[in-house]
Design a protein around this motif. Structure first.
Motif, PDB file in Angstrom:
ATOM      1  N   ILE A  10     -91.191  28.899   7.119  1.00 24.81           N
ATOM      2  CA  ILE A  10     -91.284  28.215   5.877  1.00 24.81           C
ATOM      3  C   ILE A  10     -90.246  27.451   5.288  1.00 24.81           C
ATOM      4  O   ILE A  10     -90.210  26.342   4.922  1.00 24.81           O
ATOM      5  CB  ILE A  10     -91.671  29.121   5.011  1.00 24.81           C
ATOM      6  CG1 ILE A  10     -93.264  29.605   5.065  1.00 24.81           C
ATOM      7  CG2 ILE A  10     -91.526  28.575   3.327  1.00 24.81           C
ATOM      8  CD1 ILE A  10     -93.440  30.916   4.124  1.00 24.81           C
ATOM      9  N   ILE A  69     -93.647  25.111   0.314  1.00 30.39           N
ATOM     10  CA  ILE A  69     -93.905  26.549  -0.054  1.00 30.39           C
ATOM     11  C   ILE A  69     -92.979  27.057  -0.985  1.00 30.39           C
ATOM     12  O   ILE A  69     -91.865  27.195  -0.574  1.00 30.39           O
ATOM     13  CB  ILE A  69     -94.322  27.265   1.349  1.00 30.39           C
ATOM     14  CG1 ILE A  69     -95.117  26.566   2.273  1.00 30.39           C
ATOM     15  CG2 ILE A  69     -94.873  28.644   1.193  1.00 30.39           C
ATOM     16  CD1 ILE A  69     -96.583  26.186   1.869  1.00 30.39           C
ATOM     17  N   TYR A  75     -93.787  33.442  -0.268  1.00 34.64           N
ATOM     18  CA  TYR A  75     -94.978  34.128   0.588  1.00 34.64           C
ATOM     19  C   TYR A  75     -94.924  35.648   0.581  1.00 34.64           C
ATOM     20  O   TYR A  75     -93.749  35.985   0.166  1.00 34.64           O
ATOM     21  CB  TYR A  75     -94.703  33.527   2.041  1.00 34.64           C
ATOM     22  CG  TYR A  75     -93.371  33.811   2.534  1.00 34.64           C
ATOM     23  CD1 TYR A  75     -93.464  34.929   3.669  1.00 34.64           C
ATOM     24  CD2 TYR A  75     -92.096  33.397   2.384  1.00 34.64           C
ATOM     25  CE1 TYR A  75     -92.303  35.202   4.270  1.00 34.64           C
ATOM     26  CE2 TYR A  75     -90.821  33.887   2.895  1.00 34.64           C
ATOM     27  CZ  TYR A  75     -91.153  34.906   3.870  1.00 34.64           C
ATOM     28  OH  TYR A  75     -89.932  35.231   4.513  1.00 34.64           O
ATOM     29  N   ASN A 104     -89.962  23.626   4.674  1.00 29.39           N
ATOM     30  CA  ASN A 104     -89.582  22.821   3.439  1.00 29.39           C
ATOM     31  C   ASN A 104     -88.277  21.787   3.702  1.00 29.39           C
ATOM     32  O   ASN A 104     -88.374  20.840   2.963  1.00 29.39           O
ATOM     33  CB  ASN A 104     -89.098  23.955   2.462  1.00 29.39           C
ATOM     34  CG  ASN A 104     -90.401  24.734   1.721  1.00 29.39           C
ATOM     35  OD1 ASN A 104     -91.495  24.190   2.015  1.00 29.39           O
ATOM     36  ND2 ASN A 104     -90.257  25.875   1.328  1.00 29.39           N
ATOM     37  N   THR A 137     -92.722  33.677  10.162  1.00 26.79           N
ATOM     38  CA  THR A 137     -93.010  32.703   8.819  1.00 26.79           C
ATOM     39  C   THR A 137     -92.151  32.532   8.174  1.00 26.79           C
ATOM     40  O   THR A 137     -91.977  31.404   7.476  1.00 26.79           O
ATOM     41  CB  THR A 137     -94.435  33.580   8.508  1.00 26.79           C
ATOM     42  OG1 THR A 137     -95.461  33.382   9.275  1.00 26.79           O
ATOM     43  CG2 THR A 137     -94.895  32.686   7.102  1.00 26.79           C
ATOM     44  N   PHE A 163     -99.578  32.848   0.262  1.00 28.26           N
ATOM     45  CA  PHE A 163     -98.579  31.915  -0.106  1.00 28.26           C
ATOM     46  C   PHE A 163     -98.569  31.244  -1.633  1.00 28.26           C
ATOM     47  O   PHE A 163     -99.862  31.137  -2.076  1.00 28.26           O
ATOM     48  CB  PHE A 163     -98.520  30.648   0.909  1.00 28.26           C
ATOM     49  CG  PHE A 163     -98.403  31.053   2.152  1.00 28.26           C
ATOM     50  CD1 PHE A 163     -97.459  31.116   2.518  1.00 28.26           C
ATOM     51  CD2 PHE A 163     -99.808  31.510   2.874  1.00 28.26           C
ATOM     52  CE1 PHE A 163     -97.168  31.442   4.114  1.00 28.26           C
ATOM     53  CE2 PHE A 163     -99.526  31.973   4.251  1.00 28.26           C
ATOM     54  CZ  PHE A 163     -98.388  31.903   4.851  1.00 28.26           C
ATOM     55  N   LEU A 194     -98.974  28.450   9.122  1.00 33.33           N
ATOM     56  CA  LEU A 194     -98.339  29.571   8.808  1.00 33.33           C
ATOM     57  C   LEU A 194     -99.237  30.787   8.844  1.00 33.33           C
ATOM     58  O   LEU A 194    -100.299  30.760   7.982  1.00 33.33           O
ATOM     59  CB  LEU A 194     -97.809  29.429   7.416  1.00 33.33           C
ATOM     60  CG  LEU A 194     -96.865  28.147   7.394  1.00 33.33           C
ATOM     61  CD1 LEU A 194     -96.622  27.784   5.881  1.00 33.33           C
ATOM     62  CD2 LEU A 194     -95.571  28.361   8.256  1.00 33.33           C
TER      63      LEU A 194
END
Length: 128
Positions: A107, A17, A20, A111, A103, A25, A124
């Motif tokens: 993320i 991602i 965001y 990642n 969130t 996103f 998410l």
């Protein structure tokens, strides 16, 4: 509530991602408005807007892909959410560990784990 907006994924593979906020996103040179379900084989729209909607039904795709997932990172928007015991136990029964956080941290964790080629998925919730 339905778990699917479409029977086709946004992307037929996993991807980090990239950004965001503002209700969506960015990933793989694409953008999506709304929540996301990121699985090892695809990224899907996820019709969940608040943590109270997270249950076995909303995570149906995770349960179906459980043989390819060790960890499910749940991004709960801006809320702090304590997953119900029954949901944790249901995921544990298919050998998936649930890790819930807001969130943004979700993320970042997703990642990093994806970069380490770990067997990770993410659910998410979009944040404003």
């Amino acid at each position: 509530m339905t778990t699917r907006s479409s029977d086709a994924p946004h992307l037929p593979r996993s991807a980090p991602i990239e950004a965001y906020g503002k209700g969506g996103f960015a990933f793989a040179d694409m953008s999506h408005r709304g929540s996301l379900l990121c699985l090892p084989d695809a990224i899907w729209a996820w019709d969940v807007t608040q943590s109270s909607q997270i249950d076995e039904y909303s995570l149906d795709r995770v349960f179906k892909a459980a043989n390819a997932i060790d960890t499910l990172i749940v991004g709960t928007g801006t809320e702090v959410w304590l997953p119900p015991r029954g949901l944790r136990e249901a995921l544990r029964s298919v050998r998936v560990v649930l890790d819930a956080m807001q969130t943004g941290p979700a993320i970042r964790t997703y990642n990093v784990m994806l970069g380490e080629r770990r067997r990770v998925a993410a659910a998410l919730i979009a944040v404003p």
